[in-house]
Scaffold this motif. Structure first.
Motif, short mmCIF file in Angstrom:
data_model
loop_
_atom_site.label_atom_id
_atom_site.label_comp_id
_atom_site.label_asym_id
_atom_site.label_seq_id
_atom_site.Cartn_x
_atom_site.Cartn_y
_atom_site.Cartn_z
N HIS A 703 0.82 -1.21 0.00
CA HIS A 703 0.00 0.00 0.00
C HIS A 703 0.85 1.26 0.00
O HIS A 703 0.50 2.27 -0.63
N SER A 704 2.00 1.21 0.66
CA SER A 704 2.84 2.40 0.73
C SER A 704 3.41 2.78 -0.64
O SER A 704 3.80 3.92 -0.86
N SER A 705 3.43 1.82 -1.56
CA SER A 705 3.95 2.11 -2.89
C SER A 705 3.04 3.07 -3.65
O SER A 705 3.47 3.69 -4.63
N LEU A 706 1.78 3.17 -3.23
CA LEU A 706 0.84 4.05 -3.90
C LEU A 706 0.61 5.35 -3.15
O LEU A 706 -0.10 6.23 -3.65
N MET A 707 1.18 5.47 -1.98
CA MET A 707 1.00 6.68 -1.18
C MET A 707 1.65 7.87 -1.88
O MET A 707 2.74 7.77 -2.43
N GLY A 708 0.94 9.00 -1.87
CA GLY A 708 1.47 10.21 -2.50
C GLY A 708 1.38 10.21 -4.00
O GLY A 708 1.95 11.09 -4.65
N LYS A 709 0.68 9.26 -4.57
CA LYS A 709 0.51 9.18 -6.02
C LYS A 709 -0.98 9.14 -6.34
O LYS A 709 -1.80 8.79 -5.50
N HIS A 710 -1.32 9.46 -7.59
CA HIS A 710 -2.71 9.38 -8.05
C HIS A 710 -3.00 7.98 -8.58
O HIS A 710 -3.54 7.82 -9.67
N LEU A 711 -2.63 6.97 -7.81
CA LEU A 711 -2.72 5.60 -8.29
C LEU A 711 -3.58 4.75 -7.37
O LEU A 711 -3.60 4.95 -6.15
N ASP A 712 -4.27 3.79 -7.95
CA ASP A 712 -4.98 2.74 -7.25
C ASP A 712 -4.56 1.42 -7.87
O ASP A 712 -3.96 1.38 -8.95
N ALA A 713 -4.94 0.32 -7.18
CA ALA A 713 -4.58 -0.99 -7.69
C ALA A 713 -5.68 -1.98 -7.36
O ALA A 713 -6.33 -1.89 -6.31
N THR A 714 -5.91 -2.89 -8.25
CA THR A 714 -6.79 -4.04 -8.02
C THR A 714 -6.06 -5.27 -8.51
O THR A 714 -5.22 -5.19 -9.41
N ASN A 715 -6.39 -6.42 -7.90
CA ASN A 715 -5.77 -7.64 -8.38
C ASN A 715 -6.72 -8.80 -8.23
O ASN A 715 -7.75 -8.72 -7.56
N SER A 716 -6.39 -9.89 -8.91
CA SER A 716 -7.16 -11.12 -8.85
C SER A 716 -6.21 -12.23 -9.26
O SER A 716 -5.01 -12.02 -9.42
N THR A 717 -6.77 -13.37 -9.47
CA THR A 717 -5.94 -14.50 -9.89
C THR A 717 -5.44 -14.35 -11.31
O THR A 717 -4.58 -15.10 -11.75
N SER A 718 -5.99 -13.36 -12.06
CA SER A 718 -5.54 -13.14 -13.44
C SER A 718 -4.40 -12.15 -13.53
O SER A 718 -3.78 -12.01 -14.58
N GLY A 719 -4.15 -11.42 -12.45
CA GLY A 719 -3.07 -10.46 -12.49
C GLY A 719 -3.36 -9.27 -11.60
O GLY A 719 -4.22 -9.33 -10.70
N ILE A 720 -2.64 -8.21 -11.84
CA ILE A 720 -2.78 -7.00 -11.04
C ILE A 720 -2.84 -5.81 -11.98
O ILE A 720 -2.19 -5.80 -13.03
N SER A 721 -3.66 -4.81 -11.62
CA SER A 721 -3.81 -3.62 -12.45
C SER A 721 -3.57 -2.39 -11.59
O SER A 721 -4.17 -2.25 -10.52
N ILE A 722 -2.68 -1.55 -12.06
CA ILE A 722 -2.41 -0.26 -11.41
C ILE A 722 -2.96 0.81 -12.35
O ILE A 722 -2.65 0.83 -13.54
#
Length: 898
Positions: A703-722
């Motif tokens: 979660h800290s990797s997205l702090m201070g950025k205009h970014l969100d992330a979702t993931n599943s068994t198919s992969g991860i999306s930023i």
């Protein structure tokens, strides 16, 4: 003896003299006057009467003969010659060439002489003096010559002239026949001009300045002997426009290169009023961009990304997301991706969508916001029906509308009926706005801020209060479920078959509801702001007597001034600007309307409207390149570790554009390959092959990797999306923190991933970067790295240095490589034996701890977040349907405390 002969001689001589006097008794006789003609360059003069001298002494020899004619006076270039001494005939000849152009006439005196009394010519007699007049006849030896080398004239358009100008030629010949100009002729064909014998040029038709501004006519001349001028003369005739009030000196098309900032549209334009006594000038410049995107060149990121960029509060629900597995309620609607993948839904009066219950905001309080882009025209038919954009009604049994937003007779109406549990008095329920924008067939951004009982409408950032508010009773509480619909209203009761009614006809985009709070005007203005518009170049140099006003979108500029010169100066500063890094290419129309007010009159001069074009040239498309390690080999212990491994640790994302002679990002312009810094809006990491097994592996991001950025992330068994609009550098940082973890790596042969990134919602996409993660078995860890350039500035040239090698350098380099390879081989063999031994021990230990929970390998006591699959971005399956993240509850395990 000597005396006698001498005396005899004198006697003889005396007698001779007496006899001679008696023989030559008369003078020769000629006419008193003669008239002669000689052709120039000839030698014989034709005399009238002929030259004949008579002597009464004839036929006495000598005394009756003519021996000579003598000319006296003016040094005349003639001589008289005796042809027959007995008859006295003579002829008059020229001593040399006679030129009429030098002297046309000669007058002189002539006398005839007889031969005297004897052969010696003694005692000759001369006649009286006769006057001779000689005229020199001309020969047509010269051609006409024009007096001027070139002629200039001007003619007012629309007027027929008797004579625009007169040309004149002359001839050096001396006679009237050959020296006079008898005719002129126009050599140039197909000209609207004619010329008379006096050289007067006139127009044969009305001239038009718009058709042709200048004519060049070639004219020749003929003398009366029909000899033509050797050279024709050029006549230039300028067509002067009739003074027409209007703007002068503007171009019909202006080219705009992306990245050049503000460009003046009319740098040389000025207003011609034909010296009219004006008192005020008002000019309105309108930039027409309705055909581009949603009304103008705006950023085309997703609605959620735009809200983040503009600082909007979180918690909004997108009711018209891009169709996907998790957002399938919009799949049946008609869509038009438009320009730059800007998703637009078209409703033709037959489509509507039910919003799933789990998506509908359930906690609408006294404060909430509804926002949407809408394009709508007049309703068809004489009796227009309601056209519903958004409706929340009873799902079954009854037909009560709890809240809705609809259009009726070009009026926007918002209905809000509260439950009795909230209020039990007669309260405001319907809010009406009557605006031209609702039916003008143009895109507008509508925001309804509800602070019950007050409701405020924003259209393109401008506030409008309702002109009509009607009250109603609250709705009685019931256990009936409600249905939220888009594009129509659901009628679940009071009909035999539930159905949609009050269908919408128009286009919608970005329909959202934010419960619990209202949107600020600053955010609203940001969300609808155009990235292109009109501007005033060097605003500080604008005269104080000029008043100007922009509309909120800066697509309309109104300027007013009393001084014509100030208005001209201000108009020359009007500019076009487009701040998008990659603007939408194409034409934009410009429309200028002008009114002039005179003293004591409302409008005294009519100024024609101006229509011009702005051509936005295509931007140089970026090439987004992802590079780095394409193979990651790690020991099993690293994959089982609490942090796992970072597959994209060596990742580099760069973007380059190819510039030619028309480069615009760098000044001075230097063609070549340039590195561009711009935003990305998503990066997807897809699992290639079998999906992830949640029982033994995971793909995570801290979660800290997205702090201070205009970014969100979702993931599943198919992969991860930023996802989110942010810089390439921030995406690099986030992707380098993606962790792959496998707490049962013994069964893992390899795991492959594919990474792609996008800008402008898929307008520009990167290459597909494939990476393979495998375990160390009999070899040391190896990384195949594709090193990229270090992080660039905004834009710089990419240089490729020329490598020069000598023969010796090849030999020495080969020697070094061989040595290094031998040493590396030895190290690999030793390290392989060690790794094999370690792996055998790890596998034995793993078998002993088979009953141990694999989750114990890392500390998950900090936080476990379950993400609703409905929040998976819609664009994912729109752009890559075959790569869609699997549905169901997607598990996100954060490696830290949020």
């Amino acid at each position: 003896m000597l005396g006698v002969p001498f005396a005899l001689v004198w006697v003889v001589l005396g007698l001779s003299c007496i006899l001679a006097g008696k023989v030559n008794k008369h003078k020769p006789w000629i006419e008193t006057s003669y008239h002669g003609v000689i052709t120039e360059n000839m030698d014989t003069v034709l005399l009238d009467p002929p030259l004949v001298a008579l002597d009464k002494d004839a036929p006495v020899p000598y005394a009756g003969e003519i021996c000579a004619f003598k000319i006296h006076g003016q040094e005349a270039p003639f001589e008289a010659v005796v042809l027959n001494r007995t008859s006295g005939e003579g002829v008059l000849r020229a001593k040399g060439p006679v030129d009429c152009e030098t002297q046309k006439e000669y007058t002189f005196i002539i006398q005839a002489y007889d031969c005297g009394a004897e052969a010696s010519g003694a005692s000759w007699k001369k006649s009286h003096k006769a006057v001779v007049h000689i005229q020199v006849d001309d020969v047509n030896e010269f051609s006409p010559v024009f007096r001027e080398p070139m002629y200039h004239a001007s003619a007012m358009e629309g007027k027929i002239y008797d004579s625009i100008l007169q040309v004149e030629a002359w001839d050096q010949d001396c006679s009237p026949q050959y020296s006079q100009i008898c005719n002129y002729d126009i050599v140039t064909s197909n000209t609207p001009f004619a010329i008379d014998r006096n050289g007067n040029i006139r127009n044969t038709e009305r001239l038009s300045y718009d058709k042709k501004q200048r004519y060049k006519v070639m004219v020749t001349a003929f003398d009366c002997g029909q000899k033509r001028a050797t050279e024709s003369v050029a006549v230039h005739i300028d067509v002067k426009p009739v003074c027409k009030p209007g703007w002068q000196g503007w171009n019909k098309q202006v080219d705009y290169e992306p990245g050049t900032g503000s460009k003046q549209l009319f740098p040389k334009m000025h207003l011609e009023t034909c010296d009219g006594p004006l008192s005020a000038v008002r000019a309105m410049v309108e930039l027409q961009t309705s055909h581009i995107g949603k009304g103008c060149d705006r950023e085309t990121y997703s609605e959620k990304s735009m809200q983040k960029l503009c600082g909007a509060a979180s918690g909004s629900t997108d009711l018209l997301p891009a169709p996907s597995i998790s957002t399938n309620w919009t799949a049946s609607l008609l869509t038009d991706s438009g320009r730059d993948s800007d998703l637009i839904f078209n409703f033709d009066g037959r489509q509507a969508a039910n919003v799933p219950e789990q998506v509908v905001p359930q906690n609408l309080t006294d404060q909430f916001t509804i926002a949407t882009w809408m394009k709508h025209g007049p309703s068809p038919g004489l009796r227009a029906e309601k056209e519903t954009l958004l409706c929340n009604s009873d799902k079954t049994e009854m037909n009560r509308h709890h809240y809705s937003l609809y259009v009726h007779n070009c009026r926007l109406v918002f209905l809000l009926r509260r439950d009795f549990t909230q209020v039990d008095t007669f309260r405001p329920a319907e809010f009406h706005w009557k605006l031209e924008q609702i039916c003008d067939k143009e895109w507008h951004y509508y925001v309804i801020n509800v602070e019950f009982p007050a409701v405020t409408l924003f259209v393109d950032g401008v506030t409008y209060e309702p002109y009509l508010v009607t009250d109603d009773w609250p709705i009685h509480p019931s256990s009936i479920d409600t249905q939220l619909t888009v594009g129509a209203c659901w009628q679940g009761g009071e009909v035999s078959t539930p159905r949609f009614t009050q269908f919408f006809r128009g286009s919608l985009s970005g329909l959202t509801i934010r419960p619990g709070r209202i949107e600020t005007q600053k955010v609203i203005s940001c969300l609808q702001a155009c990235k292109e518009g009109l501007d005033i170049h060097s605003l500080e140099s604008l005269g104080k007597d000029i008043k100007f006003h922009f509309n909120p979108a800066q697509s309309v500029l109104v300027m007013e001034g009393e001084d014509l010169e100030s208005v001209n100066t201000a108009m020359a500063k009007v500019s076009y600007i487009n701040s998008r890094q990659f603007p939408t290419a194409g034409l934009r129309q410009l429309h200028i309307t002008t009114t002039v007010q005179c003293f004591g009159e409302d409008i005294c001069i009519s100024i024609p409207d101006i229509k011009a074009l702005v051509m936005v040239l295509p931007p140089s498309e970026p090439r987004i390149t992802i590079a780095g390690s394409d193979q990651l080999v790690r020991p099993a212990a690293d994959l089982r570790g609490a942090m796992g491994v970072a597959p994209f640790k060596e990742l580099r994302i760069t973007s380059t554009v190819t510039k030619g002679d028309g480069c615009v990002f760098v000044h001075p312009c230097l063609p070549g390959v340039l590195e561009a810094m711009h935003n990305l809006d998503y990066c997807d990491v897809l699992v290639i092959g079998e999906e992830l097994n949640p029982e033994k592996e995971s793909l995570e991001i801290h979660h800290s990797s997205l702090m201070g950025k205009h970014l969100d992330a979702t993931n599943s068994t198919s992969g991860i999306s930023i996802y989110g609009v942010d810089s390439m550098a921030h995406y690099e940082e986030a992707l380098r923190q993606v962790r792959y973890r496998n707490w049962r790596p013994a069964t893992l042969s390899n795991r492959r991933f594919r990474l792609t990134c996008s800008e402008l919602n898929g307008r520009y996409t990167s290459n597909e970067f494939n990476l393979e993660v495998s375990l160390v078995h009999n070899a040391a860890p190896v990384e195949h790295v594709n090193h990229m350039a270090v992080q660039s500035q905004y834009m710089r040239s990419v240089h490729h240095p020329l490598m020069v090698h000598s023969v010796n350098s090849h030999i020495s380099a080969a020697t070094v490589v061989v040595v290094i390879c031998i040493a590396a081989l030895v190290c690999i063999v030793v390290l392989g034996i060690y790794r094999l031994h370690s792996t055998h021990q790890d596998s034995s230990k793993s078998e002993e701890d088979g009953a141990k929970d694999p989750e114990m390998d890392w500390d998950d006591s900090t936080l476990t977040i379950t993400v609703n699959p409905m929040e998976v971005r819609g664009h994912y399956t729109k752009e890559f349907p075959e790569k869609a993240l699997s549905s169901g509850m997607a598990r996100v395990e954060w490696l830290g405390v949020e």
